[in-house]
Scaffold this active site. Sequence first.
Site, short mmCIF file in Angstrom:
data_model
loop_
_atom_site.label_atom_id
_atom_site.label_comp_id
_atom_site.label_asym_id
_atom_site.label_seq_id
_atom_site.Cartn_x
_atom_site.Cartn_y
_atom_site.Cartn_z
N ASP A 12 1.12 -1.03 0.41
CA ASP A 12 0.27 -0.42 -0.04
C ASP A 12 1.39 1.12 -0.08
OD1 ASP A 12 -2.82 1.98 0.56
OD2 ASP A 12 -1.77 1.93 3.22
N ASP A 14 -0.06 4.88 1.38
CA ASP A 14 -0.36 5.54 1.87
C ASP A 14 -0.38 5.29 3.39
OD1 ASP A 14 -1.11 8.58 0.85
OD2 ASP A 14 -3.25 7.41 0.24
C1 BG6 Z 1 -5.85 5.58 0.10
C2 BG6 Z 1 -6.12 6.52 1.59
O1 BG6 Z 1 -4.39 5.27 -0.27
O2 BG6 Z 1 -6.44 6.62 -1.44
C3 BG6 Z 1 -7.44 7.20 1.73
O3 BG6 Z 1 -5.79 5.29 2.45
C4 BG6 Z 1 -7.88 8.10 0.18
O4 BG6 Z 1 -7.41 7.82 2.67
C5 BG6 Z 1 -7.51 7.23 -0.95
O5 BG6 Z 1 -9.02 9.01 -0.13
C6 BG6 Z 1 -8.07 7.99 -2.43
O6 BG6 Z 1 -6.90 8.66 -2.46
P1 BG6 Z 1 -7.08 9.85 -3.72
O7 BG6 Z 1 -6.01 10.36 -3.09
O8 BG6 Z 1 -7.22 9.05 -4.90
O9 BG6 Z 1 -8.25 10.92 -3.49
MG MG Z 2 -2.91 2.96 4.31
#
Ligand code: BG6
Ligand code: MG
Length: 224
Positions: A12, A14
């Site tokens: 993953d 984030d």
């Molecule tokens: C995930 C995060 O990796 O990505 C979430 O943990 C986030 O919090 C999701 O909403 C979508 O991300 P983005 O950057 O496309 O808004």
């Molecule tokens: Mg994550």
Amino acid sequence: MEKNNLKAVVFDLDGVLTDSAKYHYQAWKMLADKLGIPFDEEYNEKLKGVSRMESLELILQNGNAQDKYTQEKKVAIATEKNEFYKQLLHQITPEDVLPGIHDFLEQLKAVCINTAVASVSHNAPFILERLELDKYFDYICDAAQVPRAKPFPDIFLSAAQNLGVDPANCIGVEDAQAGIQAINAAGMMSAGVGTESQMQEAKLILPSTAKLELGMLKEYFQLA
Ligand code: BG6
Ligand code: MG
């Protein structure tokens, strides 16, 4: 399929490669304040690993406001959040790679274990570039091409398929409950970074990314 043989590690992004969760929080907080909806770091835990639009629904639910906005307005709110989030992402530098990640990626590279990123974030390619980590990965999933977000297994299955590896020969690394559920549902071994209560469903729990170490993971993988 060769049983008990580790062939790939699927990460993953984030909260595993870098702490971008804090920027997601800041951006959603700005929006929630603007909408007059209560939102704090504890509630933010529910949004980890959840897609952008689903995150917005959860925030609106917290303020009993899910029926207050049209779909068009919801898309506009999510877009505003993303624009603010993207500005915050410019602060990210290679220094923001979480502890142990570089060493672990080097270890994997040295023994030709494949690597992929399975993030549902549409900003993943930009973040990987800011971190200067993109060169390490054999495959980076495109969130736009994955029909169902975590906790469905789709993104982890797509990573395994594109690496040409059986999911049973993969370890998935996650920091979110929805992500661990997705890894388990994909038939991979799950390594969860976080506390025991957050990572209850993970097969292996690590308190920090600094604990990611190939020898230990291989051993654990063979025992599992
Ligand atoms: C995930 C995060 O990796 O990505 C979430 O943990 C986030 O919090 C999701 O909403 C979508 O991300 P983005 O950057 O496309 O808004
Ligand atoms: Mg994550």
